[in-house]
Design a protein around this motif. Structure first.
Motif, short mmCIF file in Angstrom:
data_model
loop_
_atom_site.label_atom_id
_atom_site.label_comp_id
_atom_site.label_asym_id
_atom_site.label_seq_id
_atom_site.Cartn_x
_atom_site.Cartn_y
_atom_site.Cartn_z
N HIS A 122 0.66 -1.04 -0.33
CA HIS A 122 0.11 -0.16 -0.15
C HIS A 122 0.75 1.14 0.03
CE1 HIS A 122 -2.99 -2.90 0.10
NE2 HIS A 122 -3.48 -2.29 -0.19
N ILE A 123 1.34 1.04 0.37
CA ILE A 123 3.36 2.02 0.44
C ILE A 123 3.54 2.69 -1.18
CG2 ILE A 123 5.26 3.12 0.79
CD1 ILE A 123 5.26 1.75 3.49
N VAL A 124 3.92 1.70 -2.34
CA VAL A 124 4.06 1.39 -3.51
C VAL A 124 2.59 1.87 -4.26
CG1 VAL A 124 3.66 0.06 -5.29
CG2 VAL A 124 5.44 -0.26 -3.02
N GLU A 125 0.94 2.04 -3.47
CA GLU A 125 -0.07 2.16 -3.73
C GLU A 125 0.12 3.37 -3.51
OE1 GLU A 125 -5.01 1.87 -3.84
OE2 GLU A 125 -3.76 -0.20 -3.38
N GLY A 126 0.10 3.78 -2.69
CA GLY A 126 0.46 5.27 -2.41
C GLY A 126 1.24 6.11 -3.44
N LEU A 127 2.49 5.97 -3.02
CA LEU A 127 3.42 6.18 -4.24
C LEU A 127 3.27 6.55 -5.41
CD1 LEU A 127 6.94 4.95 -3.22
CD2 LEU A 127 5.69 7.13 -2.95
N GLY A 128 2.28 5.60 -6.30
CA GLY A 128 1.51 5.35 -7.90
C GLY A 128 0.89 6.75 -7.91
#
Length: 149
Positions: A122-128
């Motif tokens: 979800h960190i990666v999703e937030g970065l997206g």
């Protein structure tokens, strides 16, 4: 202090007994892998003494309130990544989040690995989300500059 709180959150979600409070001193100026190894050693000792079960945790539980945890826990991590300023992310927050989630995701206890992996995804999703927002901003700015010329 904030990183200690986030590590504590991962441990609470992983339903790790008695080690859910991580102090600032526990994480400050220490490598995440070293902290996790020390934590694993103390958890293994406690598990052997008390017979602790690390298979059930909030992300897979059917207990009352678990549904809200499954909904809100990922949102928290997504929001941290998507709403933090680019400067803050680039000045060390992203590296810090990566180092800690990676160290926790490699923990030998499945519940901790699961909670850390959900956080990392979800960190990666937030970065997206952050990247899309910046891309739209740049596109709008470029259009405004062209129109102004």
């Amino acid at each position: 202090a904030a990183m200690a709180e986030l590590v504590s959150l991962v441990l609470v979600i992983a339903d790790v007994p008695s080690h859910s409070d991580v102090a600032r001193e526990d994480v400050q100026d220490r490598e995440p892998g070293d902290v996790v190894q020390q934590l694993v050693a103390s958890l293994a000792l406690e598990a052997s003494e008390k017979g602790a079960d690390f298979t059930q945790h909030w992300l897979v539980s059917r207990e009352r309130g678990a549904q809200r945890v499954r909904e809100n826990y990922p949102v928290l991590w997504r929001e941290i990544a998507s709403t933090s300023s680019c400067e803050c992310l680039l000045e060390g927050l992203l590296q810090l989040l990566r180092d800690w989630t990676l160290a926790l995701a490699e923990c030998q206890f499945r519940s901790v690995r699961h909670a850390a992996s959900v956080a990392a995804l979800h960190i990666v999703e937030g970065l997206g989300v952050q990247c899309n927002s910046l891309s739209e901003f740049c596109g709008t700015a470029a259009m405004q500059i062209r129109d102004a010329e």
